[in-house]
Motif scaffolding. Sequence first.
Motif, mmCIF file in Angstrom:
data_model
loop_
_atom_site.group_PDB
_atom_site.id
_atom_site.type_symbol
_atom_site.label_atom_id
_atom_site.label_comp_id
_atom_site.label_asym_id
_atom_site.label_seq_id
_atom_site.Cartn_x
_atom_site.Cartn_y
_atom_site.Cartn_z
ATOM 1 N N ASN A 124 -52.707 -25.805 8.643
ATOM 2 C CA ASN A 124 -52.780 -26.212 7.235
ATOM 3 C C ASN A 124 -52.364 -27.428 6.806
ATOM 4 O O ASN A 124 -51.383 -27.719 5.973
ATOM 5 C CB ASN A 124 -51.736 -24.915 6.381
ATOM 6 C CG ASN A 124 -52.184 -23.589 6.608
ATOM 7 O OD1 ASN A 124 -51.628 -22.851 7.319
ATOM 8 N ND2 ASN A 124 -53.303 -23.213 5.807
ATOM 9 N N ILE A 143 -52.908 -21.404 -1.837
ATOM 10 C CA ILE A 143 -54.334 -21.594 -1.059
ATOM 11 C C ILE A 143 -55.275 -20.644 -1.522
ATOM 12 O O ILE A 143 -56.593 -20.767 -1.602
ATOM 13 C CB ILE A 143 -54.216 -21.600 0.276
ATOM 14 C CG1 ILE A 143 -55.403 -22.521 0.983
ATOM 15 C CG2 ILE A 143 -54.517 -20.218 1.073
ATOM 16 C CD1 ILE A 143 -55.148 -22.988 2.152
ATOM 17 N N THR A 145 -57.582 -21.936 -4.209
ATOM 18 C CA THR A 145 -58.411 -23.185 -3.867
ATOM 19 C C THR A 145 -59.781 -22.395 -3.774
ATOM 20 O O THR A 145 -60.058 -21.275 -3.506
ATOM 21 C CB THR A 145 -57.958 -23.813 -2.896
ATOM 22 O OG1 THR A 145 -57.945 -22.824 -1.536
ATOM 23 C CG2 THR A 145 -56.496 -24.149 -3.023
ATOM 24 N N ASN A 187 -56.387 -18.239 5.849
ATOM 25 C CA ASN A 187 -56.789 -19.604 5.924
ATOM 26 C C ASN A 187 -55.598 -20.370 6.684
ATOM 27 O O ASN A 187 -54.391 -20.555 6.270
ATOM 28 C CB ASN A 187 -56.890 -20.191 4.540
ATOM 29 C CG ASN A 187 -57.509 -21.618 4.383
ATOM 30 O OD1 ASN A 187 -57.341 -22.429 5.492
ATOM 31 N ND2 ASN A 187 -58.301 -21.792 3.419
ATOM 32 N N TRP A 201 -54.870 -27.604 3.585
ATOM 33 C CA TRP A 201 -53.723 -28.021 2.885
ATOM 34 C C TRP A 201 -54.308 -27.777 1.522
ATOM 35 O O TRP A 201 -54.980 -28.300 0.718
ATOM 36 C CB TRP A 201 -53.704 -29.381 3.015
ATOM 37 C CG TRP A 201 -52.362 -30.240 2.204
ATOM 38 C CD1 TRP A 201 -52.599 -30.843 1.035
ATOM 39 C CD2 TRP A 201 -50.861 -29.859 2.264
ATOM 40 N NE1 TRP A 201 -51.423 -31.189 0.402
ATOM 41 C CE2 TRP A 201 -50.195 -30.548 1.254
ATOM 42 C CE3 TRP A 201 -50.233 -29.024 3.136
ATOM 43 C CZ2 TRP A 201 -49.057 -30.619 1.151
ATOM 44 C CZ3 TRP A 201 -48.933 -29.076 2.992
ATOM 45 C CH2 TRP A 201 -48.156 -29.828 1.858
ATOM 46 N N PRO A 202 -53.527 -26.769 0.569
ATOM 47 C CA PRO A 202 -53.958 -26.744 -0.821
ATOM 48 C C PRO A 202 -53.499 -27.439 -1.892
ATOM 49 O O PRO A 202 -54.092 -27.336 -3.063
ATOM 50 C CB PRO A 202 -53.094 -25.292 -1.142
ATOM 51 C CG PRO A 202 -51.693 -25.401 -0.024
ATOM 52 C CD PRO A 202 -52.263 -26.208 0.742
#
Length: 251
Positions: free
Chosen positions: A136, A187, A190, A208, A212-213
């Motif tokens: 992540n 996330i 996204t 996920n 990285w959100p």
Amino acid sequence: MLLKPFNTLFKHVLKHQVHDPILLKKVTPNFTIGCKRLLFANNYYPALQTDNTTVIASGLERVEGNTVIASDGTRQEVDVIIWGTGFNVSHPPIAERVVNQNGQRLSDLWKDSSPEAYLGTMIENVPNGFLMLGPNVLVYDSFVSLAEAQVEYIVDSLKQMNAKNISKFTIKSDVIAKHNRQVQTQIQKTVFNSGGCKSYYLDENGRNFAAWPWSLKKLRQRLSTFDFNDYDVQYHQQTSQSIVDAPKEIV
């Protein structure tokens, strides 16, 4: 979703570049732009339209001699097969070689669940252990930029470790748990999760583990300073001798 206008725009661009309606249908994504990693190239669509190129829009099912058979039954004779199978992201090979302080191999811990880390850099129960480009932490940017941000974080920790006489530090369980809850919550909003595609960002459970959100700027901010308040810390033992003047003998 903010990317939907761009999705419409790029479909118009695609129609302008690909003139054959059959090929256009094959290469038009059925998901939102950004759901999979973007290909930045000016010669990709022109190459697909050359006379010596055939696009088969189905997955490979089997190979018989020098003939490849797609899942839709299409057969094509070939001279060379290039296996573009990628690499194992969800279960990184390094996990086979890392054992935490409880004697557990990371590959065993991650076998039935997704890898987790704190800021893609620190792993639970692995003292003084750093991970580059971990879970992540991936955004639409150069891996070099991501690695540089992580290196700054690691170097800052080593400097503070030396200055504060620290021998060992481990990310706190509640800190890493809170971090990953926030990541997984954000996330979902996204394009990686809601864009309608299946990508290597998602594991077999649909979680996920890679992206990285937030923005790269926010990631850099989070990695700019190492905060030992997020860690369980053990210090070096210091031994000191107190020198006491013995009383002078009175004669």
